[in-house]
Design a protein around this motif. Structure first.
Motif, short mmCIF file in Angstrom:
data_model
loop_
_atom_site.label_atom_id
_atom_site.label_comp_id
_atom_site.label_asym_id
_atom_site.label_seq_id
_atom_site.Cartn_x
_atom_site.Cartn_y
_atom_site.Cartn_z
N ILE A 1 44.86 34.85 27.57
CA ILE A 1 43.67 35.21 27.40
C ILE A 1 43.71 36.05 28.15
O ILE A 1 42.72 36.88 27.61
N THR A 2 44.15 36.23 29.55
CA THR A 2 43.44 37.09 30.52
C THR A 2 44.11 38.40 30.09
O THR A 2 43.91 39.87 29.82
N ASN A 3 45.54 38.87 29.44
CA ASN A 3 46.46 39.81 28.91
C ASN A 3 45.50 40.23 27.50
O ASN A 3 44.39 41.24 27.44
N LEU A 4 44.99 39.51 26.20
CA LEU A 4 44.11 39.71 25.48
C LEU A 4 42.66 40.73 25.52
O LEU A 4 42.22 41.05 24.94
N LEU A 5 42.06 39.55 25.96
CA LEU A 5 40.64 40.44 26.58
C LEU A 5 40.65 41.10 28.08
O LEU A 5 39.71 41.46 28.00
N ASN A 6 41.89 42.18 28.38
CA ASN A 6 42.47 42.87 29.07
C ASN A 6 40.89 42.85 30.53
O ASN A 6 40.44 43.97 30.83
N ILE A 7 41.43 41.81 30.77
CA ILE A 7 40.48 41.30 32.06
C ILE A 7 41.21 42.01 33.62
O ILE A 7 43.11 41.71 33.39
N SER A 8 40.44 42.41 34.25
CA SER A 8 41.28 41.96 35.53
C SER A 8 40.85 41.52 36.69
O SER A 8 39.65 42.09 36.77
N LEU A 9 41.66 41.56 36.75
CA LEU A 9 41.29 40.42 38.83
C LEU A 9 40.46 41.02 39.97
O LEU A 9 41.46 42.55 40.01
N PRO A 10 39.69 40.94 40.62
CA PRO A 10 39.40 41.83 41.78
C PRO A 10 40.56 41.96 43.04
O PRO A 10 41.06 40.73 42.81
N ALA A 11 40.52 42.69 43.58
CA ALA A 11 41.28 43.13 45.10
C ALA A 11 41.17 41.18 45.63
O ALA A 11 43.07 40.83 45.68
N ILE A 12 39.92 40.83 45.40
CA ILE A 12 39.79 39.65 46.69
C ILE A 12 40.61 38.83 45.88
O ILE A 12 41.36 37.48 46.51
N ALA A 13 40.95 38.65 44.56
CA ALA A 13 41.40 37.68 43.72
C ALA A 13 42.51 37.43 43.77
O ALA A 13 43.47 36.80 43.74
N GLN A 14 43.17 39.03 43.59
CA GLN A 14 44.87 39.29 42.78
C GLN A 14 45.96 39.11 43.99
O GLN A 14 46.78 38.65 44.15
N LEU A 15 45.36 38.97 44.99
CA LEU A 15 45.81 39.53 46.05
C LEU A 15 46.70 37.85 47.07
O LEU A 15 48.08 37.66 47.06
N PRO A 16 45.97 36.87 46.96
CA PRO A 16 46.04 35.25 46.97
C PRO A 16 47.56 34.87 45.81
O PRO A 16 48.10 34.17 46.06
N VAL A 17 46.99 35.74 44.66
CA VAL A 17 47.57 35.06 43.13
C VAL A 17 49.01 36.16 43.86
O VAL A 17 49.68 34.76 43.92
#
Length: 310
Positions: free
Chosen positions: A181-197
């Protein structure tokens, strides 16, 4: 051979460390089970979400890639089922479980690590697309066959619905769905969320390998050795050979796709085979022993598969 050992040795050393930690009681089974719950319910779902959210879906989901892997898997299932029934004279229910053991390779806990270590990100994209369909395909084939071959010969729709409901609650499947879903909607996580991921994703594979060793330490290689040899031969040799033939002779896949499909198909039986055997209360010793012995043998066969497609 030295290069192959450099690729595969760290993977299996981690498994051995987990195995020895339980055998010599540095850790107990409760700790191992906790590690595997973390892997299955948190780390692997996050890893797969992260990978699928970023992957190029047009490159990953190739019909030739999926057919190469899954036609090989289905033939392996049929071969193991009927040889067990005809040659070893086992009941239909146990034969289906043994067929399922040959069908359901350890694509997540072990396959991701081997493909990543051997061929890197380009091949991993194809492995993620294979994994996305793996559990639904295998359980659908296994349960449909089990219900069809039962003495009553009647399909139990309620059982199928129950299993699909359980798969809908599976954290790994949920993680991948959210990734799509994230890919298809072209959603990018903010840095504060992407780092722990990214941090949790980095912990997934080494923790999974260590935990896999601990889980395997709980099983003893018991059961019919001839049947176990049959399962391991089909899983580690027949399936990757069929996949290679289909990928190169029928579908002409790219180099990275062939590497991914063949190496993923060369994985030993997974622990889900034991879960399936437990569901139907038959073939549990063979399923558990095949996972243990197959993992040991795969140290050598995975190296051969890497050499083969390199």
């Amino acid at each position: 051979m030295g290069i192959l050992l450099e690729i595969t040795a760290p993977i299996f050393v981690l498994i051995i460390f987990g195995y020895l930690a339980i055998k010599f009681k540095f850790l107990n089974h409760t700790v191992t089970q906790g590690l595997m719950k973390f892997v299955q319910n948190v780390a692997m779902p996050v890893l797969l979400f992260n990978a699928v959210a970023k992957m190029d879906l047009s490159l990953g989901f190739n019909h030739g890639l999926l057919l190469s892997f899954y036609l090989g898997a289905f033939v392996s299932f049929i071969l193991a089922l009927f040889l067990t029934y005809k040659v070893f004279r086992r009941p239909w229910e146990e034969s289906v479980v043994i067929g399922f053991t040959a069908l359901f390779g350890n694509t997540v806990l072990l396959g991701l690590a081997v493909v990543d270590r051997a061929f890197g990100e380009e091949a991993l994209a194809s492995t993620y697309s294979i994994i996305a369909l793996h559990a639904p395909f295998c359980f659908l084939v296994g349960i449909t066959s089990m219900e069809a071959f039962k003495e009553s010969g009647k399909m139990n729709g309620a059982t199928l619905i129950s299993v699909f409901n359980e798969m809908g609650k599976n954290a790994i499947i949920i993680g991948m769905l959210i990734g799509f879903i994230t890919n298809l909607l072209n959603i990018s996580l903010p840095a504060i969320a992407q780092l722990p991921v990214d941090m949790i994703s980095g912990a997934a594979i080494p923790t999974a390998l260590f935990g896999l060793g601990g889980i395997l330490a709980q099983y003893k290689p018991r059961g019919d050795l001839k049947v176990i040899i049959l399962v391991c031969t089909i899983t580690l040799i027949v399936h990757p050979t069929l996949t290679w033939l289909l990928a190169t002779q029928m579908f002409s896949l790219s180099y990275a796709q062939v590497q991914s499909a063949v190496l993923t198909s060369a994985m030993p039986p997974g622990l889900n085979a034991f879960i399936f055997a437990t569901m139907y209360k038959t073939g549990r010793k063979v399923a558990a022993s095949s996972a243990l012995i197959g993992t040991v043998i795969s140290i050598f066969t995975a190296s051969l598969a890497i050499y083969w497609v390199s």
